[in-house]
Design an enzyme around this catalytic site. Structure first.
Site, short mmCIF file in Angstrom:
data_model
loop_
_atom_site.label_atom_id
_atom_site.label_comp_id
_atom_site.label_asym_id
_atom_site.label_seq_id
_atom_site.Cartn_x
_atom_site.Cartn_y
_atom_site.Cartn_z
N LEU A 90 48.79 36.00 52.24
CA LEU A 90 47.42 36.07 51.72
C LEU A 90 47.10 34.81 50.90
O LEU A 90 46.00 34.24 51.01
CB LEU A 90 47.21 37.33 50.87
N THR A 104 52.29 44.30 49.92
CA THR A 104 52.78 44.09 48.55
C THR A 104 52.88 45.42 47.82
O THR A 104 53.86 45.69 47.12
CB THR A 104 51.86 43.11 47.79
N GLU A 138 21.82 41.25 21.44
CA GLU A 138 20.62 41.10 20.62
C GLU A 138 20.26 42.41 19.93
O GLU A 138 19.79 42.42 18.78
CB GLU A 138 19.42 40.65 21.49
#
Lengths: 369, 369
Positions: A302, A201, A57
């Site tokens: 996971l 990982t 805005e």
């Protein structure tokens, strides 16, 4: 439900397109767009670009200047009513002399929802709500979920061969998916507030899990400049404290949060399987780190836990046109199912080619516990 | 390459659409369409409906009557030059006084290719070949393959969960895929010349492997009437002579061919693994049973053998939006791969939703032996 003219629809549609321009940069803030009109002319427009910088805005009102007196403002989200890093937008619209405000949707935060609208109405402004609401909801699914539930929106990324294998039996997997699919992953990471993975990982691939601008799809590069690059926070489940400073993870810009039972950036309890409590981890990231949107890249363990605990909002599955045989490593590991009633059902939201690969977007069906 | 007008393109495109109308009924004949024009008016058109019934050109010439004198005929395939169950179409076109013939493609049978065209040219007719040839080739991939190579076109159908499982560990699998996917399978069966399976699969499910008109998709029912229903030949590999007359297989219309080492409808040698020689089986079906197009529905063992022996032209894989876990039964069984170079590569030709499921059409890449 108020009635809107086709001009109203056009303007809100334009505001929504503007809002999308911020999709790589506004996190943890929502994407918002604003268009200001006088009669049938656009006199101002803008979008929120980055947290801490002006709201949509403000940009639009600055552009409109004196032409905002008696104007109509189209905003994709209810204008804010509180003093944050910037003054409330509702106040800005009032001061600028706007006569009418059209919002696509109310603020999703139940604690402030409706206050901005009330502030505008109290100032005598004509306010209408609900124009293209579905499109406005689709702009910020993660922000909205966190505001409504206190939990982040979780996308789980997996990649496999057509027959569901993520690697051969000996662990070899480079490269199952194509360069184009990996670029697509970069674009998803770029939109996320956090990338969630495990030390397993990270250590296996020495993965950085960062966004590399040069590896984004060219279509994304065209609207997301290199100097604007924002790195998602990398959140690593590291119960056994295996991460160390020599990893590529720490060689890139962007914060890393370690999650463990103790002595970590995020400390959570262990669950009944001696694993880090995942729901608690996600809630903590939402509450203390303002994370709306989590992109998960990890292995079968996971993935399986997140799915079984119903913590996944969307599965993003890349299927490469390859057959690897059922003696490889399967997507989610063993589930021990004995009846088709126990199978985990999903709904496909989208299915398309990404380069030579297939990308499936699916939402898990919720089960009654 | 001759030049064609846009009117030529329009007429051949119409002929190709007409040809498609025969796609459930012409086997083992090809789909062929024909349009005859005088100036810019269509005076005759037709398509081949069923083997033994008139060819497309005959229908179109009958409709054109005397207006065929000096006309142009658009045919999707080179008109035949031999006396079969019907007189040669090239002769029909000559007798009818046609002035010009446009063919989309030559006859794929190397032994007769070009003869129909030559017969027309010898009669003084202006003949052009090659208009919309790619579309004409796509009308009859199976017919063309058999004519050129002596082998049928093989489509292998498989169905699995998103993570590549065809059943749970205990064998339960009803129903992985949706009603819509099963209807889609019915439509594929309806187009095939033969459905190939094994006695193992037939006995496990007491499968009929027939086309059931009531189970075809409504879109197919609309153009393939119940009284026109043609059953593909069901070909069952039955090395151990396990089929018996009480099976549903024999309770339906349509021929059943048993394949075994001896005392069977099709007798083939055993390969080095003591399995029925698959290449020999397919060649026999093409040569002695005029089978262009084989639709395979069987388990992991046959699927794996066909793929490893490079006998599959297209894999049609239905993926249901379910996760079943890697401890179920995998799509192709163990392949014993140790290097990503050994992985079987495919190219995705099509990927779309069929009801709630995904259907992938993929062609295996050929490997040098």
């Amino acid at each position: 439900m108020p009635t809107f003219t086709s001009f109203d629809y056009q303007m809100m549609s334009r505001a929504i397109k503007l809002a999308q321009r911020g999709r790589f940069t506004t996190a943890p803030n929502p994407n918002v767009g604003c268009v200001i009109t006088q009669g049938e002319s656009i006199v101002g427009e803008g979008f929120h670009f980055r947290a801490g910088e002006p709201h949509a805005e403000v940009h639009a009102l600055r552009m409109a200047g004196e032409k905002s007196v008696g104007a109509t403002a189209y905003v994709t989200l209810e204008p804010c009513s509180h003093y944050g890093r910037t003054p409330p937008c509702a106040e800005g619209l009032i001061k600028a002399g706007v006569a009418r405000v059209v919002c696509a949707m109310q603020d999703p935060n139940p604690q402030v929802s409706g206050r901005g609208i009330q502030m505008l109405r109290d100032a005598g402004i004509d306010v209408q709500v609900g124009l293209l609401e579905a499109d406005a909801l689709a702009l910020n699914p993660a922000f909205i979920k966190r505001m409504k539930t206190g939990m982040p929106f979780v996308q789980l990324k997996m990649a496999a061969s057509l027959d569901g294998q993520t690697a051969l039996a000996n662990g070899r997997s480079q490269w199952i998916t194509s360069k184009q699919a990996r670029q697509d992953v970069q674009a998803y990471r770029a939109k996320a507030g956090a990338v969630l993975s495990t030390s397993q990982t990270v250590l296996a691939d020495n993965a950085s899990l960062s966004v590399r601008w040069a590896e984004l799809p060219t279509g994304v590069q065209a609207e997301y400049l290199q100097e604007e690059l924002r790195q998602p926070i990398r959140v690593i489940l590291d119960r056994q404290h295996q991460l160390h400073g020599d990893l590529k993870l720490y060689a890139h810009d962007g914060a890393v949060l370690r999650v463990a039972g103790e002595q970590a950036d995020v400390c959570v309890a262990l669950d009944e399987h001696e694993q880090l409590n995942l729901a608690e981890t996600l809630a903590d990231l939402a509450k203390h780190h303002n994370i709306n949107h989590i992109w998960v890249e990890a292995g079968a363990t996971l993935a399986k836990s997140l799915l079984e605990q119903q913590l996944v909002d969307e599965l993003i599955l890349y299927l490469a046109p390859k057959i690897m045989g059922s003696d490889g490593r399967g997507l989610f590991g063993a589930l021990g199912l004995t009846d088709m009633q126990q199978v985990l059902n999903l709904n496909i939201q989208d299915c398309r080619m990404v380069g030579p690969d297939i990308r499936v977007v699916a939402t898990p069906e919720l089960k009654d516990e």
